[in-house]
Design an enzyme around this catalytic site. Structure first.
Site: not given
Length: 227
Positions: A38, A69, A143-146, A180-181, A202-203
């Site tokens: 990112m 990204m 833009g952000f994980g979780g 993804d997500g 991810g998390s």
């Protein structure tokens, strides 16, 4: 029977011990290491550059899947190819000439793919299917994980699966469909049933103490789809 691949995102790993985190998650059964880049420009966050990829390359026996990204794309794509990436995907909004960017990635010896955000139209795929090794559907806004999975992404996955199957039936080859997500044990079977074969988490993995237990649980859910 489809081949399913689990791709833990190191965005959620412990950066203070990144090399060991890569080794540990591969030992736990990961197929791919997902690497989120990112730029605090295309997306509102700043993460890892090519030096991180070069640093973890000796620690990864699995392919490294770099998700850019960023905007612009071309120079960073070339740098990540030199740093040891195996797969490089990017957002069409980040490239002035999508066909050229895909060609640059493939000429550098990497597999290439496009990433489609929740509101990105599928028409970007119309004229570049011959250059794609992967299509990545974002089931969150990047833009952000979780973040939580956006349910209408399932319909997009279904539509892209139809496009891939129709294209490969005519032209041969293989195009992976990655998501993804917000992918986790509770919804991975639903995502697979919609048509995905590669799953970024991810998390859902790195947020747990025992990576193998989570990955095994994901594989058990995926086995139900193939049953």
């Amino acid at each position: 029977m489809r081949t399913f691949r689990i791709a833990p995102s190191i965005l959620s790993a412990d950066f203070a011990r990144l090399g060991q985190e890569v080794k540990d998650v591969i030992a736990a059964g990961a197929d791919i290491i997902h690497f989120d880049v990112m730029d605090n420009h295309y997306v509102p966050n700043l993460t890892m550059g090519p030096m991180f990829c070069e640093a973890i390359r000796p620690h990864s026996s699995a392919p490294i899947d770099v998700h850019l990204m960023v905007k612009p794309v071309d120079a960073l794509a070339a740098s990540f190819a030199k740093a040891g990436a195996d797969i490089i995907t990017f957002h069409p909004e980040g490239s002035e000439h999508i066909d050229r960017t895909l060609g640059l990635i493939k000429d550098a010896g990497c597999k290439a793919g496009l990433v489609l955000n929740p509101a990105t139209p599928l028409t970007y795929l119309d004229h570049v299917m011959d250059k794609l090794d992967m299509i990545l559907i974002m089931s969150v806004n990047p833009g952000f994980g979780g973040q939580s999975f956006i349910p209408h992404a399932l319909e997009k996955i279904k539509q892209v699966r139809l496009r891939i199957d129709e294209y490969t039936a005519r032209r041969g080859g293989e195009i992976w469909l990655e998501v993804d997500g917000g992918v986790k044990v509770d919804n991975i079977a639903q995502v697979a049933a919609a048509g995905a074969d590669t799953f970024v988490a991810g998390s859902a993995i790195y947020g747990q103490k025992d990576y193998k237990t989570v990955i095994d649980a994901m594989r058990a859910e995926l086995a139900r789809v193939n049953a």
